[in-house]
Design a protein around this motif. Structure first.
Motif, PDB file in Angstrom:
ATOM      1  N   ASP A   1       0.681  -1.134  -0.220  1.00  0.00           N
ATOM      2  CA  ASP A   1       0.003  -0.076  -0.009  1.00  0.00           C
ATOM      3  C   ASP A   1       1.122   1.484   0.228  1.00  0.00           C
ATOM      4  O   ASP A   1       0.560   2.483  -0.270  1.00  0.00           O
ATOM      5  CB  ASP A   1      -0.964   0.156   0.958  1.00  0.00           C
ATOM      6  N   GLU A   2       2.088   1.362   0.574  1.00  0.00           N
ATOM      7  CA  GLU A   2       2.659   2.217   0.917  1.00  0.00           C
ATOM      8  C   GLU A   2       3.496   2.845  -0.989  1.00  0.00           C
ATOM      9  O   GLU A   2       3.906   4.359  -0.601  1.00  0.00           O
ATOM     10  CB  GLU A   2       4.047   2.742   2.104  1.00  0.00           C
ATOM     11  N   TRP A   3       3.581   1.368  -1.292  1.00  0.00           N
ATOM     12  CA  TRP A   3       4.007   1.943  -2.567  1.00  0.00           C
ATOM     13  C   TRP A   3       3.324   2.858  -3.889  1.00  0.00           C
ATOM     14  O   TRP A   3       3.538   3.387  -4.826  1.00  0.00           O
ATOM     15  CB  TRP A   3       5.016   1.094  -3.400  1.00  0.00           C
ATOM     16  N   GLN A   4       1.923   2.046  -3.459  1.00  0.00           N
ATOM     17  CA  GLN A   4       0.887   3.374  -4.260  1.00  0.00           C
ATOM     18  C   GLN A   4       0.136   4.115  -3.793  1.00  0.00           C
ATOM     19  O   GLN A   4       0.441   4.640  -4.669  1.00  0.00           O
ATOM     20  CB  GLN A   4      -0.340   1.935  -3.588  1.00  0.00           C
ATOM     21  N   ALA A   5       0.872   4.555  -2.619  1.00  0.00           N
ATOM     22  CA  ALA A   5       0.736   5.628  -2.286  1.00  0.00           C
ATOM     23  C   ALA A   5       1.487   6.778  -2.964  1.00  0.00           C
ATOM     24  O   ALA A   5       1.154   7.607  -3.568  1.00  0.00           O
ATOM     25  CB  ALA A   5       0.292   5.936  -0.668  1.00  0.00           C
TER      26      ALA A   5
ATOM     27  N   TYR B   1       2.899   5.293  -5.558  1.00  0.00           N
ATOM     28  CA  TYR B   1       3.471   6.099  -7.411  1.00  0.00           C
ATOM     29  C   TYR B   1       2.106   6.903  -7.065  1.00  0.00           C
ATOM     30  O   TYR B   1       2.829   8.247  -8.231  1.00  0.00           O
ATOM     31  CB  TYR B   1       2.605   4.473  -7.768  1.00  0.00           C
ATOM     32  N   VAL B   2       1.541   6.924  -6.533  1.00  0.00           N
ATOM     33  CA  VAL B   2       0.141   8.226  -7.092  1.00  0.00           C
ATOM     34  C   VAL B   2       0.731   9.610  -6.879  1.00  0.00           C
ATOM     35  O   VAL B   2       0.496  10.508  -7.540  1.00  0.00           O
ATOM     36  CB  VAL B   2      -0.870   7.981  -7.037  1.00  0.00           C
ATOM     37  N   LYS B   3       1.082   9.834  -5.122  1.00  0.00           N
ATOM     38  CA  LYS B   3       1.382  11.151  -5.216  1.00  0.00           C
ATOM     39  C   LYS B   3       2.745  11.809  -6.387  1.00  0.00           C
ATOM     40  O   LYS B   3       2.246  13.061  -6.318  1.00  0.00           O
ATOM     41  CB  LYS B   3       2.003  10.260  -3.823  1.00  0.00           C
ATOM     42  N   LYS B   4       3.472  10.518  -7.034  1.00  0.00           N
ATOM     43  CA  LYS B   4       4.770  11.259  -7.640  1.00  0.00           C
ATOM     44  C   LYS B   4       4.502  10.952  -9.086  1.00  0.00           C
ATOM     45  O   LYS B   4       5.061  11.491  -9.957  1.00  0.00           O
ATOM     46  CB  LYS B   4       6.310  10.699  -7.427  1.00  0.00           C
ATOM     47  N   ASN B   5       3.057  10.931  -9.472  1.00  0.00           N
ATOM     48  CA  ASN B   5       2.276  11.110 -10.141  1.00  0.00           C
ATOM     49  C   ASN B   5       3.555  10.139 -11.506  1.00  0.00           C
ATOM     50  O   ASN B   5       3.509   9.932 -13.041  1.00  0.00           O
ATOM     51  CB  ASN B   5       2.164  12.148 -11.401  1.00  0.00           C
ATOM     52  N   PHE B   6       3.912   9.016 -10.833  1.00  0.00           N
ATOM     53  CA  PHE B   6       4.150   8.027 -11.701  1.00  0.00           C
ATOM     54  C   PHE B   6       3.423   7.581 -13.217  1.00  0.00           C
ATOM     55  O   PHE B   6       4.393   6.911 -14.503  1.00  0.00           O
ATOM     56  CB  PHE B   6       4.695   6.641 -11.072  1.00  0.00           C
ATOM     57  N   GLN B   7       2.380   7.229 -13.102  1.00  0.00           N
ATOM     58  CA  GLN B   7       1.002   7.009 -13.609  1.00  0.00           C
ATOM     59  C   GLN B   7       1.955   7.873 -15.435  1.00  0.00           C
ATOM     60  O   GLN B   7       1.790   6.995 -16.275  1.00  0.00           O
ATOM     61  CB  GLN B   7      -0.027   6.482 -13.633  1.00  0.00           C
TER      62      GLN B   7
ATOM     63  N   PHE C   1      12.672   4.837 -16.340  1.00  0.00           N
ATOM     64  CA  PHE C   1      12.636   3.759 -15.786  1.00  0.00           C
ATOM     65  C   PHE C   1      13.389   4.000 -14.519  1.00  0.00           C
ATOM     66  O   PHE C   1      13.019   3.014 -13.373  1.00  0.00           O
ATOM     67  CB  PHE C   1      14.058   2.743 -16.880  1.00  0.00           C
ATOM     68  N   LYS C   2      14.804   3.946 -14.521  1.00  0.00           N
ATOM     69  CA  LYS C   2      16.027   4.631 -13.004  1.00  0.00           C
ATOM     70  C   LYS C   2      14.932   5.173 -12.673  1.00  0.00           C
ATOM     71  O   LYS C   2      15.713   4.711 -10.992  1.00  0.00           O
ATOM     72  CB  LYS C   2      16.863   4.772 -13.926  1.00  0.00           C
ATOM     73  N   THR C   3      14.211   5.936 -12.646  1.00  0.00           N
ATOM     74  CA  THR C   3      13.950   6.896 -11.479  1.00  0.00           C
ATOM     75  C   THR C   3      12.321   6.350 -10.582  1.00  0.00           C
ATOM     76  O   THR C   3      12.712   6.195  -9.915  1.00  0.00           O
ATOM     77  CB  THR C   3      12.596   8.122 -12.074  1.00  0.00           C
ATOM     78  N   VAL C   4      11.458   5.849 -11.658  1.00  0.00           N
ATOM     79  CA  VAL C   4      10.497   4.526 -10.804  1.00  0.00           C
ATOM     80  C   VAL C   4      11.187   3.745  -9.948  1.00  0.00           C
ATOM     81  O   VAL C   4      10.787   4.027  -8.814  1.00  0.00           O
ATOM     82  CB  VAL C   4       9.395   4.141 -12.088  1.00  0.00           C
ATOM     83  N   PHE C   5      11.671   2.758 -10.796  1.00  0.00           N
ATOM     84  CA  PHE C   5      12.432   2.198  -9.977  1.00  0.00           C
ATOM     85  C   PHE C   5      13.634   1.678  -8.710  1.00  0.00           C
ATOM     86  O   PHE C   5      13.705   1.018  -8.125  1.00  0.00           O
ATOM     87  CB  PHE C   5      12.408   0.867 -10.773  1.00  0.00           C
ATOM     88  N   HIS C   6      14.490   3.165  -8.903  1.00  0.00           N
ATOM     89  CA  HIS C   6      15.065   4.141  -8.276  1.00  0.00           C
ATOM     90  C   HIS C   6      13.865   3.521  -6.776  1.00  0.00           C
ATOM     91  O   HIS C   6      14.313   3.117  -5.182  1.00  0.00           O
ATOM     92  CB  HIS C   6      15.648   4.875  -8.097  1.00  0.00           C
ATOM     93  N   ALA C   7      12.967   4.342  -6.823  1.00  0.00           N
ATOM     94  CA  ALA C   7      11.978   4.728  -5.786  1.00  0.00           C
ATOM     95  C   ALA C   7      11.004   3.136  -5.000  1.00  0.00           C
ATOM     96  O   ALA C   7      11.032   3.296  -4.452  1.00  0.00           O
ATOM     97  CB  ALA C   7      11.159   5.553  -6.471  1.00  0.00           C
ATOM     98  N   ALA C   8      11.104   2.654  -5.935  1.00  0.00           N
ATOM     99  CA  ALA C   8      10.113   1.426  -6.023  1.00  0.00           C
ATOM    100  C   ALA C   8      11.336  -0.047  -5.049  1.00  0.00           C
ATOM    101  O   ALA C   8      10.341  -0.475  -4.582  1.00  0.00           O
ATOM    102  CB  ALA C   8       9.869   0.435  -7.403  1.00  0.00           C
ATOM    103  N   HIS C   9      12.456  -0.078  -5.041  1.00  0.00           N
ATOM    104  CA  HIS C   9      12.902  -0.846  -4.842  1.00  0.00           C
ATOM    105  C   HIS C   9      13.391  -0.517  -3.269  1.00  0.00           C
ATOM    106  O   HIS C   9      12.880  -1.587  -2.218  1.00  0.00           O
ATOM    107  CB  HIS C   9      15.016  -0.394  -5.083  1.00  0.00           C
ATOM    108  N   ASP C  10      12.505   0.654  -2.631  1.00  0.00           N
ATOM    109  CA  ASP C  10      12.226   0.623  -1.393  1.00  0.00           C
ATOM    110  C   ASP C  10      11.993   0.112  -0.908  1.00  0.00           C
ATOM    111  O   ASP C  10      11.230  -0.391   0.317  1.00  0.00           O
ATOM    112  CB  ASP C  10      12.506   2.717  -0.777  1.00  0.00           C
ATOM    113  N   PHE C  11      10.544  -0.343  -1.859  1.00  0.00           N
ATOM    114  CA  PHE C  11       9.322  -1.265  -0.891  1.00  0.00           C
ATOM    115  C   PHE C  11       9.248  -2.780  -1.884  1.00  0.00           C
ATOM    116  O   PHE C  11       8.594  -3.714  -1.221  1.00  0.00           O
ATOM    117  CB  PHE C  11       8.346  -0.580  -1.577  1.00  0.00           C
TER     118      PHE C  11
END
Length: 233
Positions: A52-56, A58-64, A91-101
């Motif tokens: 859930d934390e990653w979903q929040a 993702y949306v907050k950062k407008n990664f979509q 890709f690096k931006t999104v998945f650098h953040a995703a790695h923390d989750f």
């Protein structure tokens, strides 16, 4: 562009997250996600089993709006392996953040095109080496494509999504003007209330009538009320 979490909607067909969990368990994957774009309302609807934390985040950062696993796949007719996207800055931006989750950058997105002009995007991911992934993917891609089509069709045929697809995408100003007209105000009254010209009011009304397939403004008001876009007075 708004984001609609399908797992939060209340309707009988809503077992989408359970379906994702089953796909992951069957194919030994970590996470799965479905995202689609409503061509009418221009909103993103989706369901994921990410934390859930990653979903929040993702949306907050407008990664979509920048996630290449979605953007590239939406223009493709074939599955998009994320390995080909690794050199892209987005890709690096999104998945650098995703790695923390706990979300790895190994995965694939499968596009599904439907009869309404919509595109559904089914993604899965697994934390493993390139070698392990390249051995696994050929074994599971057929099953994943079947799962993608099944999930997309189920979502698009659900009552909730059918209502969304049939719902005209009126602007906030168009809704505001129709609401004042429904309250009995004249076109000039609305112009004075909103501090705009009567001509501008007419332009918005004309657009509203077109979107609502109405011949007259009263008919447009009636249809807007029926769709729950405005409220009767």
């Amino acid at each position: 562009m708004s984001v609609i979490d399908l797992s939060k909607l209340k309707f009988p067909e809503n077992n989408f997250r359970l379906f994702l969990d089953t796909v992951c368990e069957t194919h030994e994957l970590d996470f799965a996600a479905y995202a689609g774009v409503n061509p009418v309302a221009q909103s993103v609807h989706g369901v994921v089993n990410y934390p859930d934390e990653w979903q929040a985040r993702y949306v907050k950062k407008n990664f979509q709006h920048k996630d290449p696993t979605l953007l590239v796949a939406s223009r493709s007719i074939a599955p998009v392996d994320w390995q080909r996207l690794r050199d892209e800055t987005s890709f690096k931006t999104v998945f650098h953040a995703a790695h923390d989750f706990g979300i790895a950058e190994q995965g694939v997105t499968i596009p599904v095109r439907g009869p309404y002009g919509e595109v559904g995007l089914f993604s899965v991911t697994r934390n493993c080496s390139d070698r392990e992934w390249n051995l696994l993917k050929p074994k599971i891609i057929g099953g994943l494509q079947n799962a993608a089509v099944h999930l997309h069709d189920t979502i698009m045929q659900s009552n909730a999504m059918s209502r969304e697809l049939m719902r005209p995408s009126l602007s906030a100003r168009e809704i505001e003007i129709l609401q004042w007209i429904a309250a009995g105000k004249s076109q000039q009254d609305v112009a004075d209330i909103l501090s705009i010209s009567s001509r501008t009011v007419e332009v918005h009304l004309r657009s509203s009538r077109s979107k609502l397939c109405a011949l007259t403004t009263p008919q447009a008001v009636g249809r807007a009320v029926g769709l729950g876009l405005i409220y009767p007075n």
